[in-house]
Design an enzyme around this catalytic site. Structure first.
Site, short mmCIF file in Angstrom:
data_model
loop_
_atom_site.label_atom_id
_atom_site.label_comp_id
_atom_site.label_asym_id
_atom_site.label_seq_id
_atom_site.Cartn_x
_atom_site.Cartn_y
_atom_site.Cartn_z
N CYS A 117 0.87 -1.18 0.00
CA CYS A 117 0.00 0.00 0.00
C CYS A 117 0.91 1.23 0.00
O CYS A 117 2.10 1.14 0.18
CB CYS A 117 -0.87 0.01 1.25
SG CYS A 117 -1.85 -1.47 1.43
N ARG B 96 1.72 1.50 -6.05
CA ARG B 96 1.92 0.50 -4.99
C ARG B 96 0.63 -0.23 -4.65
O ARG B 96 0.64 -1.24 -3.97
CB ARG B 96 2.45 1.18 -3.72
CG ARG B 96 3.80 1.86 -3.89
CD ARG B 96 4.17 2.63 -2.64
NE ARG B 96 4.32 1.74 -1.52
CZ ARG B 96 5.47 1.14 -1.18
NH1 ARG B 96 6.54 1.36 -1.91
NH2 ARG B 96 5.56 0.35 -0.14
N TRP C 41 -3.84 -1.81 -1.40
CA TRP C 41 -3.90 -3.11 -2.09
C TRP C 41 -4.44 -4.07 -1.05
O TRP C 41 -3.79 -4.32 -0.03
CB TRP C 41 -2.52 -3.53 -2.57
CG TRP C 41 -2.55 -4.82 -3.35
CD1 TRP C 41 -2.83 -4.98 -4.67
CD2 TRP C 41 -2.34 -6.14 -2.83
NE1 TRP C 41 -2.78 -6.31 -5.02
CE2 TRP C 41 -2.50 -7.04 -3.90
CE3 TRP C 41 -2.03 -6.65 -1.57
CZ2 TRP C 41 -2.36 -8.41 -3.76
CZ3 TRP C 41 -1.89 -8.02 -1.43
CH2 TRP C 41 -2.06 -8.88 -2.51
N ASN D 91 0.38 -0.06 6.40
CA ASN D 91 0.86 -0.94 5.34
C ASN D 91 1.50 -2.13 6.01
O ASN D 91 2.35 -1.98 6.88
CB ASN D 91 1.89 -0.18 4.47
CG ASN D 91 2.41 -1.06 3.33
OD1 ASN D 91 1.78 -2.06 2.98
ND2 ASN D 91 3.54 -0.71 2.78
N GLY D 92 1.03 -3.34 5.66
CA GLY D 92 1.58 -4.56 6.28
C GLY D 92 0.45 -5.47 6.67
O GLY D 92 -0.69 -5.31 6.23
N GLU E 120 9.06 -15.26 -18.65
CA GLU E 120 8.85 -13.82 -18.48
C GLU E 120 7.87 -13.30 -19.54
O GLU E 120 7.01 -12.47 -19.24
CB GLU E 120 10.19 -13.08 -18.57
CG GLU E 120 10.12 -11.57 -18.63
CD GLU E 120 9.42 -10.92 -17.45
OE1 GLU E 120 9.11 -11.61 -16.46
OE2 GLU E 120 9.15 -9.71 -17.53
N LYS F 249 4.39 -11.33 -18.63
CA LYS F 249 4.02 -10.02 -19.18
C LYS F 249 2.61 -10.07 -19.73
O LYS F 249 1.79 -9.19 -19.48
CB LYS F 249 5.01 -9.61 -20.28
CG LYS F 249 6.36 -9.19 -19.80
CD LYS F 249 6.38 -7.85 -19.09
CE LYS F 249 6.24 -7.84 -17.62
NZ LYS F 249 6.99 -8.53 -16.66
N GLU G 236 -0.18 -10.73 -16.89
CA GLU G 236 -0.40 -9.75 -15.82
C GLU G 236 -1.02 -8.45 -16.33
O GLU G 236 -1.65 -7.72 -15.56
CB GLU G 236 0.87 -9.47 -15.04
CG GLU G 236 1.95 -8.69 -15.75
CD GLU G 236 3.12 -8.40 -14.81
OE1 GLU G 236 2.91 -8.15 -13.61
OE2 GLU G 236 4.26 -8.43 -15.28
N HIS H 219 5.86 -33.85 -22.59
CA HIS H 219 5.53 -34.45 -21.27
C HIS H 219 4.22 -33.90 -20.71
O HIS H 219 3.96 -34.02 -19.52
CB HIS H 219 6.68 -34.20 -20.30
CG HIS H 219 7.98 -34.80 -20.75
ND1 HIS H 219 8.20 -36.15 -20.79
CD2 HIS H 219 9.09 -34.22 -21.25
CE1 HIS H 219 9.42 -36.40 -21.26
NE2 HIS H 219 9.98 -35.24 -21.54
N LYS I 211 2.86 -2.58 -7.55
CA LYS I 211 4.24 -2.54 -8.04
C LYS I 211 5.23 -3.12 -7.04
O LYS I 211 6.20 -3.75 -7.41
CB LYS I 211 4.63 -1.08 -8.34
CG LYS I 211 6.02 -0.94 -8.93
CD LYS I 211 6.14 -1.64 -10.26
CE LYS I 211 7.54 -1.57 -10.83
NZ LYS I 211 7.67 -2.40 -12.04
C1 AGP Z 1 6.54 -8.26 -12.78
O1 AGP Z 1 6.10 -7.59 -13.94
C2 AGP Z 1 5.72 -7.91 -11.56
N1 AGP Z 1 5.63 -6.52 -11.35
C3 AGP Z 1 6.20 -8.67 -10.34
O2 AGP Z 1 6.26 -10.04 -10.67
C4 AGP Z 1 7.58 -8.24 -9.79
O3 AGP Z 1 8.59 -8.60 -10.69
C5 AGP Z 1 7.80 -8.96 -8.45
O4 AGP Z 1 6.79 -8.56 -7.56
C6 AGP Z 1 9.18 -8.66 -7.84
O5 AGP Z 1 9.30 -7.28 -7.58
P1 AGP Z 1 10.75 -6.69 -7.21
O6 AGP Z 1 11.61 -6.89 -8.43
O7 AGP Z 1 10.50 -5.27 -6.87
O8 AGP Z 1 11.27 -7.50 -6.05
#
Ligand code: AGP
Length: 608
Positions: free
Chosen positions: A2, A27, A74, A100-101, A481, A485, A488, A504, A603
């Protein structure tokens, strides 16, 4: 996960709080709210959705006051709703807090407070904090919060105000980042320094179990034993980029196009061509120990985890290290054999990912050398590690990580080159790596000129609801990856798989409605990748290949091809991922998704 912002000073708090929330919205953005204290009154506005929704709602509410707190959420406990949005208040509506937490023992505390006739209005864990402060408040907020945090288990970054102390913001930290900003006669609290860039670069980072009290005449900092602390003021350089997409429609596209610069920033001043080696000042304090390391364990999450998987191939190509790569959230629960010749490397854009922090704390306890590659200076991971390397990629605001991934691959290459040249790697081999690294920015620029072709292909694939991404060796993590992309930001089901695993299981999925993205480099696995493609075509599967510019065989086997320049196999993932970033971007754009703030994501994942 958050975003928290607090203000105390001579100016009206509300506009500053709203502006800060906009800078923190990456965030978390399920809901938002703010509270301002003035003349023994506490005024509160909360809204489901984005900060812009809160702003619209607040237009009619002047909210006078020079002291306040705000939060963008969040959701962890309790669905996104106005009742569950922060700030939360106590029964008297004199106390207001943002958090936050995760409060692990909130159910016990809530039961105790309900038994004492407290009335709750939310499903959240955080609300117990406001009611505990109410319980402990006698004359001042600082003492009440000190007593409150003694009861809390779990992680928290808290900012609190009280109507009867209407010129004070009290903040406390345990496990969730929170900093204070020192202005001219005004003071700020925030989850990260980006939110304060327009106001001050003078920052104090709170450590765990530290508290700060902000008031118009100044601030003071204490530990939870109520002892005053003197902490150094850091000057956080940085440009105010939040509002600046520089003409791009989304931060994600801007950051995809920033990759040539981000890659250059990753190696600028770090290549010694005359010796065929890299120079990483951040590792110099531990270099003697690093030379004796036999095992390297890379721990990270999400995109950073896939960069770590690429890192294994990179280190194995250039050094004699035994390399393991672990998802941070799993690593911390394993029975770990760590000793003096093990190094654990945390990869993290934000430097605040709770799972990665927990993993390296566990490794540190076991005696490993702790290294970090992070993008945010002074972040939590940067503070915990024994040594590390910054990406210098500039802030990344798009929730979907792009420029950081390619930057991480380059930094990992520089680290492997540095270590490898103390081992068996020759000057010639080192020089070849350096020359290849220097070419990358130009090669990425070349791929970006193909954007209209990639956009057209994305438009043709936007209708599919399932995708398989496959690759071998260095391109297996690229497949993972590329799938991340797409899923997400477009919410399409996409799986990454090692191509050799097709037979497999996954091949059962293939039909005309289940396309495959195949990453095919002209390396030792090329012929096997062609076989995979033919197996897919034999089952009417559609195939989009990412392939080398001079590959003359691929076009006849696939439905569509996106071409990339060739480089060393260990660096090829830096180039192969760029078309997949754009592919995902344009499919999400055709679907009208919220690309920079995808649903359910944030993020920086600062909860476990
Ligand atoms: C990737 O596009 C996401 N935003 C997410 O998987 C991110 O890579 C992951 O949360 C790790 O974040 P960080 O690199 O800030 O540790």
């Amino acid at each position: 996960m958050c975003g928290i912002i607090g203000y105390c000073g001579a100016r009206a708090a509300k506009p500053i709080l709203l502006d800060g929330l906009k800078r923190l919205e990456y965030r978390g953005y399920d809901s938002a709210g703010l509270a301002v204290a003035e003349g023994n009154q506490l005024n509160l506005i909360r809204a489901v959705g984005k900060v812009s929704d809160l702003e619209k709602k607040g237009i009619a509410r002047p909210l006078p006051g020079h002291c306040g707190i705000a939060h963008t959420r969040w959701a962890t406990h309790g669905r996104p709703s106005e009742e569950n949005a922060h700030p939360h208040c106590d029964c008297t509506r004199k106390v207001s807090i943002v958090h936050n937490g995760i409060i692990e023992n909130y159910l016990d505390l809530k039961e105790e407070l309900l038994a004492r006739k407290h009335v709750f209005s939310s499903e959240t864990d955080s609300e117990v904090i406001a009611h505990l402060i109410e319980e402990y408040f006698e004359a001042d907020l600082e003492t009440a919060l000190l007593k409150t945090v003694q009861r809390l288990e779990g992680t928290f970054g808290i900012a609190a105000i009280h109507a009867d102390c209407d010129r004070q913001v009290v903040i406390v930290r345990r496990g969730s980042p929170i900093i204070i900003g020192i202005g001219e006669g005004e003071y700020f609290a925030a989850s990260d320094a980006n939110a304060l860039l327009p106001y001050t670069q003078k920052i104090i980072s709170l450590n765990d179990d530290e508290m700060a009290v902000l008031h118009p005449s100044g601030y003071h900092i204490k530990n939870l034993n109520n002892e005053f602390l003197q902490k150094e003021i850091e000057i956080r350089e940085g440009r105010d980029e939040q509002a600046d997409k520089k003409g791009f429609e989304h931060f994600m596209l801007k950051e995809i196009f920033e990759q040539p610069q981000a890659i250059e920033n990753a190696f600028r001043g770090r290549l010694i061509e005359s010796e065929g080696v890299s120079k990483l000042g951040g590792l110099e304090p531990v270099m003697e120990r690093l030379k004796n390391v036999k095992k390297l364990v890379i721990v990270s999450c999400g995109t950073s985890y896939y960069a770590g998987l690429c890192g294994r191939y990179i280190f194995e190509s250039l050094s004699e290290l035994h390399v393991e790569v672990e998802v941070a959230s799993e690593f911390r629960y394993r029975k770990l054999k760590m000793d003096g010749d093990t190094a654990v490397l945390a990869l993290s854009q934000s430097g605040e990912t709770a799972d990665t922090i927990a993993a390296i704390r566990e490794a540190k306890r076991k005696g490993a050398l702790i290294l970090g590659v992070v993008n945010v200076v002074g972040s939590g991971i940067a503070q915990i590690t024994d040594a590390g390397v910054y990406n210098h990629a500039g802030p990344e605001f798009g929730v979907a990580s792009t420029k950081i991934y390619t930057s991480q691959l380059v930094v990992l290459t520089l680290m492997a080159l540095l270590i490898g040249r103390y081992q068996g790697l020759s000057f010639t081999e080192g020089s070849a790596v350096i020359q290849a690294v220097k070419k990358l920015p130009r090669q990425v620029k070349r791929i970006l000129t193909d954007i209209e072709h990639i956009k057209k292909i994305a438009q043709e694939y936007a209708r599919y609801e399932d995708f398989l991404f496959i690759g071998r060796q260095h391109n297996f993590p690229t497949a993972m990856e590329g799938a991340l992309k797409l899923k997400e930001i477009s919410y399409i089901h996409a799986e990454g798989y090692p191509a050799g695993e097709m037979k497999h299981g996954p091949i059962s999925l293939i039909d005309e409605n289940f396309p495959t993205v195949a990453i095919v480099s002209q390396d030792s696995t090329f012929d096997k990748m062609l076989s995979n493609i033919q197996e897919i075509k034999a089952r009417n599967g559609r195939v989009l290949a990412v392939a080398s510019e001079d590959d003359e065989r691929i076009a006849g086997l696939c439905d569509d091809v996106i071409r990339v320049p060739e480089t060393l196999p260990l660096l090829q993932p830096v180039l192969n991922i760029v078309p997949l970033q754009l592919f995902a971007y344009f499919i999400a754009r055709f679907k009208g998704c919220d690309i920079d703030k995808p649903r359910n994501l944030a993020k920086s994942v600062t909860v476990e």
